[in-house]
Write a protein that holds these residues in place. Structure first.
Motif, short mmCIF file in Angstrom:
data_model
loop_
_atom_site.label_atom_id
_atom_site.label_comp_id
_atom_site.label_asym_id
_atom_site.label_seq_id
_atom_site.Cartn_x
_atom_site.Cartn_y
_atom_site.Cartn_z
N PRO A 1 0.80 -1.22 0.00
CA PRO A 1 0.00 0.00 0.00
C PRO A 1 0.83 1.26 0.00
N PRO A 2 0.41 2.28 -0.67
CA PRO A 2 1.00 3.59 -0.37
C PRO A 2 0.67 3.93 1.08
N THR A 3 1.48 4.80 1.62
CA THR A 3 1.32 5.13 3.02
C THR A 3 -0.10 5.58 3.34
N ALA A 4 -0.73 6.25 2.38
CA ALA A 4 -2.10 6.73 2.61
C ALA A 4 -3.04 5.58 2.97
N GLN A 5 -2.81 4.42 2.37
CA GLN A 5 -3.70 3.29 2.65
C GLN A 5 -3.57 2.83 4.09
N ILE A 6 -2.33 2.74 4.55
CA ILE A 6 -2.13 2.23 5.91
C ILE A 6 -2.61 3.25 6.94
N PHE A 7 -2.38 4.55 6.65
CA PHE A 7 -2.90 5.58 7.56
C PHE A 7 -4.43 5.64 7.48
N GLY A 8 -4.95 5.43 6.28
CA GLY A 8 -6.42 5.37 6.14
C GLY A 8 -6.99 4.23 6.97
N ALA A 9 -6.33 3.09 6.92
CA ALA A 9 -6.79 1.95 7.70
C ALA A 9 -6.71 2.25 9.19
N ALA A 10 -5.64 2.95 9.60
CA ALA A 10 -5.52 3.33 11.01
C ALA A 10 -6.66 4.26 11.41
N ALA A 11 -7.02 5.15 10.52
CA ALA A 11 -8.14 6.07 10.80
C ALA A 11 -9.44 5.30 10.96
N ARG A 12 -9.68 4.36 10.05
CA ARG A 12 -10.92 3.57 10.15
C ARG A 12 -10.94 2.76 11.44
N GLU A 13 -9.77 2.26 11.80
CA GLU A 13 -9.67 1.49 13.04
C GLU A 13 -10.03 2.37 14.25
N ARG B 1 -11.13 15.74 -2.75
CA ARG B 1 -11.06 14.40 -3.34
C ARG B 1 -10.63 13.34 -2.30
N MET B 2 -11.28 12.18 -2.35
CA MET B 2 -10.92 11.08 -1.45
C MET B 2 -9.61 10.46 -1.91
N VAL B 3 -8.63 10.38 -1.02
CA VAL B 3 -7.35 9.74 -1.35
C VAL B 3 -7.41 8.28 -0.93
N HIS B 4 -7.65 8.08 0.32
CA HIS B 4 -7.90 6.72 0.80
C HIS B 4 -8.81 6.85 2.01
N ARG B 5 -9.96 6.24 1.92
CA ARG B 5 -11.03 6.37 2.90
C ARG B 5 -10.50 6.25 4.33
N PRO B 6 -10.77 7.14 5.25
CA PRO B 6 -11.58 8.35 5.15
C PRO B 6 -10.76 9.61 4.87
N LEU B 7 -9.53 9.44 4.41
CA LEU B 7 -8.64 10.60 4.26
C LEU B 7 -8.84 11.28 2.91
N THR B 8 -9.31 12.52 2.98
CA THR B 8 -9.43 13.29 1.75
C THR B 8 -8.13 14.06 1.50
N ARG B 9 -8.04 14.57 0.29
CA ARG B 9 -6.79 15.20 -0.14
C ARG B 9 -6.29 16.28 0.82
N LEU B 10 -7.18 17.09 1.35
CA LEU B 10 -6.76 18.19 2.22
C LEU B 10 -6.38 17.72 3.63
#
Lengths: 403, 403
Positions: free
Chosen positions: B155-167, B211-220
């Motif tokens: 995963p790009p880092t965004a995916q793993i941080f996105g997963a951490a956010a969902r967690e 724009r959604m980069v990796h759920r729930p993290l949007t570009r901004l």
């Protein structure tokens, strides 16, 4: 405070793709050996400077984690071909400054076969040159030298060292046979080193007859591309005493020098490849150790190309400028001579994995100063000197003393 | 011995290819500013640790030579996104250990537009992920997490941080609006920072609508790809006294933590992205400083993604685990609240050139503790904390105190 080497370890240096190992495999092998040699476990290590050039950021963690997941600081460092001794320099300062009592300096390189060779299939010359050509003070003066010495716009390292060799020949009457004598000596020494990439013996005629890489440097006068790792455990006196460690070797003096205007002002290739840096690093290291070249018995120095061993004899004060060709021919730098230089076989025959080289030099000297170097043993060795240099640039000189 | 920051400097952080500069240009700009701020010349500098990830070996020399050719030791260091503070950590230890009285820590990055984005055009996430995916303890546990959290194999880092956010959302009820509130705050802060890459203000709705980069993290909510440099001059007490330096800030406590089994044993993405490393680094830094989070006024922390600011609130002890979403929503971490977090705009809006980030955090805190932060000034700030983390991994926490 004083800092001591308590343990050393290294893998055998190998031609890339000989073993199916990853950099963390070689790091684990060298690191474990150094810890075992020191008689400590990874749990005692407080900080880990790790040297490498071609692996990604935090490769040092990936490697150190093989030894343990203890959460301690890891620093990834690079300084081209002087990377290993850069890790050692940080380790020494962390211990000497009281920040830690036990530091593991680790270095490795997994290189690509031929990928760095700039046409020749030997060594680090291409790898260093890539970085080197990006370094302005060199690049800035490069135009002059390219015109003066007749080589291409961005030379592989072999070209610039070849030009330095020709300059030495023209200026001092150094001969191709004298350059080849360096390589013949180091190949001969490596015959007794089970960790060396090559262990074949060649005479001067055989060295000269090998393929020309860049005039006057033939293939057997150039360090190869290598995989490998080395490690050094550095400890404080109190740590060693408390744990009853034996086999200590004192880091009596050490210095790193980088380029000054002197490297470039003359347009001399001898200066550009770092002889002035080496001279300054040696002078500072001697001063800090309270020792001189006359006290040194055994030397591991940076013979990336045969000519650099000659230039380094002069930089270390082993002879006057211009006399180095005669010095090697006289036998003064091999067994039975005044010093033994590169008993390990040096970079030329032992191999040159950039991040590991400086630490592997330390390993050889520690074995020599402990009197455990086997067939390579230099009789009565009490003081050793390591010299490691990277274009771009950094020269590190370390004086080690038996305790 | 104590170590002090005497001077800081930075370039404006820029979107890559905005300015036609090379890394040595930005390093010269930041380094000169830091030296001028300290009131010393480069001739007084004794050693230079240089941090960067994407430039070749000995790029640090290339950069430092712009400031002077004085022949002093240069160490090139990297630790992914924690590279800048790794250079600072070495500088601090060299001074504290008495190896040098004046050390310049320099950090820079020239990044490629979009080249690291892993699909999104934001940030360091891709760059770190490249190295990250090579790091076994992460990779080793990655299979489990990929299956558990439903993302791609590397995963790009965004995916793993996105997963951490969902967690975090699933475990504690944290909301998307709370995550966005972090970004809204930091974008708002950056409006007053002339060195920030972005200075636009967005509300929570605007953040969520990007724009959604990796759920729930949007570009901004993601740090961008950035060019830039920063520098810090670290000195000893005796050096500062002898030269009558003013504007000193004490490095009261500092620690680097790397991964332990805790990072991976649970299979939790919150652990994998480094919350346990941050917690340990903070605990050690507090202990060394003799201070706690209750003493801190202003914080620069590693908001590579909005979720990491929340995770770091918990790691630093600003709130109990799970309470960080409420904390940011309460206004406790902006002007008028208990702490001001990321007055500079943070990585999200100021930008994130990997090698520079840790040193730029220090620059912001030094300006805050001197009371010279202008429109961004946190009233009465006496103690500041910097938190810088790199996957792979290393977390560095530095506690700074006004003198």
């Amino acid at each position: 405070m004083k800092a001591f080497v308590a343990g050393v370890g290294m893998t055998r240096f190998e031609k890339p793709e000989t073993r199916s190992w990853q950099y963390w495999d070689m790091a684990r092998e060298a690191g474990s050996a150094a810890l075992e040699d020191a008689g400590v476990t990874y749990g005692a290590v407080e900080q880990v400077p790790v040297g490498y050039c071609f692996q990604p950021s935090t490769a040092g963690q990936r490697a150190a984690y093989e030894l343990g997941l203890t959460g301690i600081p890891v620093y990834n460092v690079n300084n081209n071909c002087a990377t290993g001794s850069t890790a050692l320099m940080l380790a020494r300062q962390l211990v000497a400054g009281g920040a830690a009592d036990c530091v593991l300096a680790l270095g490795f390189e997994k290189m690509k076969k031929g990928a760095l060779g700039g046409g020749a299939d030997g060594g680090a010359r291409g790898g260093a040159a890539d970085a080197w050509s990006a370094v302005s003070p060199v690049a800035r003066h490069y135009g002059i030298m390219a015109a003066r010495h007749g080589f291409e716009a961005t030379p592989p390292t072999a070209q610039i060292f070849g030009a330095a060799a020709r300059e030495h020949m023209e200026r001092y009457g150094t001969t191709e046979a004298q350059l080849a004598a360096v390589a013949a000596k180091n190949h001969r020494h490596s015959a007794h080193n089970p960790n060396a990439q090559f262990r074949d013996v060649y005479d001067v005629a055989g060295i000269l007859a090998s393929r020309m890489v860049h005039r006057p440097l033939t293939r057997l006068q150039c360090s190869p591309t290598s995989d490998g790792a080395a490690a050094v455990v550095v400890v404080s006196q109190r740590f060693a005493s408390r744990r009853g460690l034996t086999g200590l070797v004192e880091i009596a003096g050490q210095a790193m020098a980088t380029d000054t205007e002197e490297s470039f002002a003359s347009g001399s290739c001898i200066d550009v490849v770092g002889q002035p840096m080496s001279r300054r690093a040696a002078r500072q290291a001697y001063e800090r150790a309270g020792l001189g070249i006359e006290d040194v018995d055994v030397i591991e120095l940076h013979d990336c190309f045969s000519v650099n061993e000659l230039l380094t004899y002069e930089a270390l004060g082993m002879c006057a400028p211009g006399e180095s060709g005669k010095l090697v021919e006289s036998g003064a730098t091999t067994y039975g001579g005044r010093w033994v230089v590169n008993p390990s076989g040096g970079l030329i025959s032992k191999g040159h994995p950039l991040g590991a080289t400086g630490l592997a030099q330390t390993a050889e000297l520690v074995w020599q100063l402990r009197g455990t170097a086997g067939e390579r043993q230099v009789a009565g060795a009490r003081v050793g000197l390591a010299h490691n240099i990277g274009l771009g640039g950094a020269a590190v000189v370390t004086v080690l003393r038996a305790v």
